[in-house]
Design an enzyme around this catalytic site. Structure first.
Site, PDB file in Angstrom:
ATOM      1  N   ARG A  93       0.885  -1.170   0.000  1.00  0.00           N
ATOM      2  CA  ARG A  93       0.000   0.000   0.000  1.00  0.00           C
ATOM      3  C   ARG A  93       0.908   1.200   0.000  1.00  0.00           C
ATOM      4  NH1 ARG A  93      -4.423   0.255   3.281  1.00  0.00           N
ATOM      5  NH2 ARG A  93      -5.718  -1.569   3.058  1.00  0.00           N
ATOM      6  N   ASP A 105       1.993   5.195  -0.417  1.00  0.00           N
ATOM      7  CA  ASP A 105       1.457   6.528  -0.165  1.00  0.00           C
ATOM      8  C   ASP A 105       1.498   7.404  -1.405  1.00  0.00           C
ATOM      9  OD1 ASP A 105       0.907   6.333   2.578  1.00  0.00           O
ATOM     10  OD2 ASP A 105       3.047   6.469   3.033  1.00  0.00           O
ATOM     11  N   ARG A 156      10.374   5.050   4.875  1.00  0.00           N
ATOM     12  CA  ARG A 156      10.661   6.489   4.876  1.00  0.00           C
ATOM     13  C   ARG A 156      11.191   6.950   6.232  1.00  0.00           C
ATOM     14  NH1 ARG A 156       5.223   8.969   2.747  1.00  0.00           N
ATOM     15  NH2 ARG A 156       6.220  10.866   3.518  1.00  0.00           N
TER      16      ARG A 156
END
Lengths: 247, 247
Positions: free
Chosen positions: B50, B52, B198
């Site tokens: 998934r 971003d 991240r």
């Protein structure tokens, strides 16, 4: 007055070309306006190559003459700050002798052309490569390309708008190789005619696709007429990668 | 009814994320709408990851179930034609067994994070890398990263919006290396928490910049709280590069 040599990287998709144009944005105009804001001086930028709309540069070489007392580092940083958001970056800057000329002192220019050769359309590479969906034979392209290396009349591979008085150029290198789904073409010469790299790439692509025999490239060259050209490749895949100067 | 596995490449800058969003375009919506046009069926696409808004994929793995009789090649070509101009490409398509699930069968996910480490701003890489102007020590980043490899509670490196019930994950690999002006970080695990890559990259960047000691990464991990996080790296540099499945 000092002469500053600039190394420029830019995304050509945002410009009508490197050199100033009456009808749209150019790299030259962006950099000259930035220098004008920094120094208050009207400068003229000279560059090793003249790239068309959509053609990119990884290391274009240019120069500007500036009277204001400024270090190369501060000039580079200030241009980079002022050209935003235009996709132009000065990656190096140095003071050079007054007789060094980005265009006239240049004794070698190199380009890379990127083809993405796969069925699927481009996503991350959109505008940065030529997409050809049918399989290319890169080895056949490389063999055919060798007919163009050397000193020849390149009239066939020259734009109708080319301003050079002499269509005879010496092509030092034209190498084609596959890297995964990419086909890369590297071209080096002292100088090129207008559209020469794109015209050579377009014609080699026809060989790679099997639409032309390898020998037809030499025949097209010998014809010395634009009508013999196979195809002009789009600007998206073309990158000016380097300029060479005497030591 | 047949299950089609899709390999997707996309430029995340054009989307609010891979999965459907109420408030903006998504890769899932684009592909589902294309399949709906092709088949007349309402399909739901499932994916290995998934991602971003702004995060890219070179080889996301997804699947859809389709009743219509269609070959994988024709499905792929039709989706690619219909998703345009959205920067999404189906690069591979195959029929898989009904119990193969792009998300639940996946046993390994890999990401690459690209930092461009130079003074000059980005031009051709804009939106496709994180730009850090001050010099990074990639070797120090790599050493510090090894404290994160293995089975740990990654609460520190997890978004406040993360929906996983268990913050314990096993990180198989976190390698940092320099390639010219790029610093590349490769991360592999069975699965990741939301924002984990991240968050790890942002924290390692602080080490690379000399703002954190190498040992602080292990301390932040041990703290098991989001406030211990150094920095969340922007999505632009993150690429989902592969998903692994049992043979």
């Amino acid at each position: 007055m000092a002469r500053f040599a600039l190394t420029l990287e830019f995304d050509g998709g945002a410009f009508m070309g490197l050199q100033r144009q009456a009808h749209g944005p150019s790299v030259q105009q962006s950099v000259e306006e930035a220098v004008q804001k920094i120094t208050g001086e009207d400068v003229r930028m000279h560059s090793a190559g003249r790239t068309d709309a959509g053609v990119h540069a990884l290391a274009m070489r240019s120069h500007v003459d500036i009277a204001k007392d400024i270090t190369p580092f501060r000039l580079m940083e200030a241009i980079n700050a002022l050209v935003r958001p235009a996709p132009i970056a000065v990656t190096a800057c140095a003071v050079v002798p007054d007789d060094w000329h980005a265009r006239f002192s240049c004794i070698g220019r190199s380009y890379i052309y990127r083809i993405v050769n796969r069925r699927a359309p481009l996503t991350l590479d959109k505008g940065h490569a030529w997409h050809l969906a049918r399989p290319l034979d890169a080895e056949a392209m490389h063999r055919a390309a060798q007919a163009l290396v050397g000193r020849h009349d390149f009239t066939t591979f020259r734009s109708a708008h080319c301003q050079a008085h002499d269509p005879v150029k010496t092509l030092d290198r034209l190498d084609v190789r596959r890297e995964g789904e990419c086909v890369l073409i590297e071209a080096s010469a002292r100088s090129f005619l207008h559209h020469q790299v794109r015209s050579m790439v377009g014609t080699l692509a026809l060989v790679g696709l099997g639409q032309w025999r390898e020998g037809q490239v030499a025949e097209a060259l010998a014809a010395r007429q634009r009508q013999a050209l196979g195809l002009n490749a789009p600007p998206d895949g073309l990158y000016f990668v380097g300029a060479r100067y005497p030591e």
